[in-house]
Scaffold this motif. Structure first.
Motif, short mmCIF file in Angstrom:
data_model
loop_
_atom_site.label_atom_id
_atom_site.label_comp_id
_atom_site.label_asym_id
_atom_site.label_seq_id
_atom_site.Cartn_x
_atom_site.Cartn_y
_atom_site.Cartn_z
N UNK A 30 0.80 -1.22 0.00
CA UNK A 30 0.00 0.00 0.00
C UNK A 30 0.84 1.28 0.00
N UNK A 31 1.94 1.28 0.73
CA UNK A 31 2.72 2.51 0.89
C UNK A 31 4.08 2.47 0.18
N UNK A 32 4.66 1.28 0.05
CA UNK A 32 6.04 1.18 -0.45
C UNK A 32 6.16 0.57 -1.85
N UNK A 33 5.05 0.34 -2.51
CA UNK A 33 5.07 -0.23 -3.86
C UNK A 33 5.93 -1.51 -3.94
N UNK A 34 5.87 -2.28 -2.86
CA UNK A 34 6.60 -3.55 -2.75
C UNK A 34 8.13 -3.38 -2.68
N UNK A 35 8.61 -2.16 -2.48
CA UNK A 35 10.05 -1.89 -2.47
C UNK A 35 10.66 -1.86 -1.07
N UNK A 36 9.84 -1.95 -0.05
CA UNK A 36 10.32 -1.88 1.33
C UNK A 36 9.36 -2.69 2.19
N UNK A 37 9.88 -3.37 3.18
CA UNK A 37 9.04 -4.18 4.06
C UNK A 37 8.10 -3.31 4.88
N UNK A 38 7.00 -3.90 5.30
CA UNK A 38 6.02 -3.21 6.13
C UNK A 38 6.68 -2.71 7.41
N UNK A 39 6.35 -1.48 7.77
CA UNK A 39 6.82 -0.88 9.02
C UNK A 39 5.69 -0.98 10.04
N UNK A 40 6.00 -1.55 11.19
CA UNK A 40 5.02 -1.71 12.27
C UNK A 40 5.14 -0.53 13.23
N UNK A 41 4.02 0.13 13.52
CA UNK A 41 4.02 1.21 14.48
C UNK A 41 4.08 0.62 15.88
N UNK A 42 5.13 0.95 16.58
CA UNK A 42 5.34 0.49 17.94
C UNK A 42 5.01 1.66 18.86
N UNK A 43 4.13 1.41 19.82
CA UNK A 43 3.74 2.45 20.76
C UNK A 43 4.06 1.98 22.17
N UNK A 44 4.79 2.80 22.89
CA UNK A 44 5.11 2.54 24.30
C UNK A 44 4.34 3.57 25.12
N UNK A 45 3.45 3.09 25.97
CA UNK A 45 2.62 3.98 26.78
C UNK A 45 3.38 4.33 28.06
N UNK A 46 3.89 5.54 28.10
CA UNK A 46 4.65 6.01 29.26
C UNK A 46 3.78 6.75 30.26
#
Length: 176
Positions: free
Chosen positions: A152-168
């Protein structure tokens, strides 16, 4: 080489805000830390100049061996987004990534931060380990979900990026 590594491990890193003159050295550090995505030298220069309050440089013997670029999310200033973490092979094993993240949270600019976010590809074991260790050290909840997707975002040129959220938030309330 072993002697140089031993000297680095005995020294305490100096953590500081970057200045514009650090841009080229940071660019070289990131290039040496494969597989990190390289930005332009100009991008690193602007990060040092415009975002110095939320970025950190680590130095050992006058050499930049660590870098975190981060910023407060414009639509959510209680969230610190960590764009990139780079640690020179010379300084690995010192816990430098965690030290730099902790130093950022102590900055005046981050006084209202309740969440830390970053994106990580599924195969980036070092980054997952760093952020899980950081969350555990702060007794903070950590969550992740696919965010920037390969097709959807990288046109198959980069692996999916996972949004990591740390609740401080809890940590921040406990410290108050």
């Amino acid at each position: 080489m072993a002697k140089t590594l031993e000297l680095f491990r005995k020294a305490a890193p100096a953590l500081r805000a970057p200045v514009a003159e650090d841009g080229a050295d940071i660019w070289e550090l990131v290039r040496a830390c494969k597989p990190l995505d390289e930005n332009s030298m100009y991008c690193n220069l602007v990060q040092c100049d415009h975002f110095s309050d939320t970025c950190v440089v680590a130095e050992l013997d006058g050499e930049i061996v660590g870098w975190i670029s981060a910023y407060l999310v414009p639509k959510d200033p209680e969230t610190l987004f960590v764009w990139q973490v780079a640690v020179s092979p010379k300084a690995r094993g010192l816990g430098l990534g965690t030290q730099m993240l902790n130093a950022l949270l102590k900055r005046k600019a981050c006084a209202d931060v309740k969440r830390m976010q970053t994106t990580i590809t599924a195969d980036n074991d070092a980054s997952w380990a760093l952020f899980r260790k950081f969350a555990k050290g702060h007794e903070a909840a950590i969550d992740s979900e696919a965010h920037f997707k390969k097709a959807e975002h990288f046109r198959e040129l980069h692996n999916t990026e996972h949004m990591v959220t740390i609740d401080l938030g809890e940590r921040m309330r406990k410290a108050a």
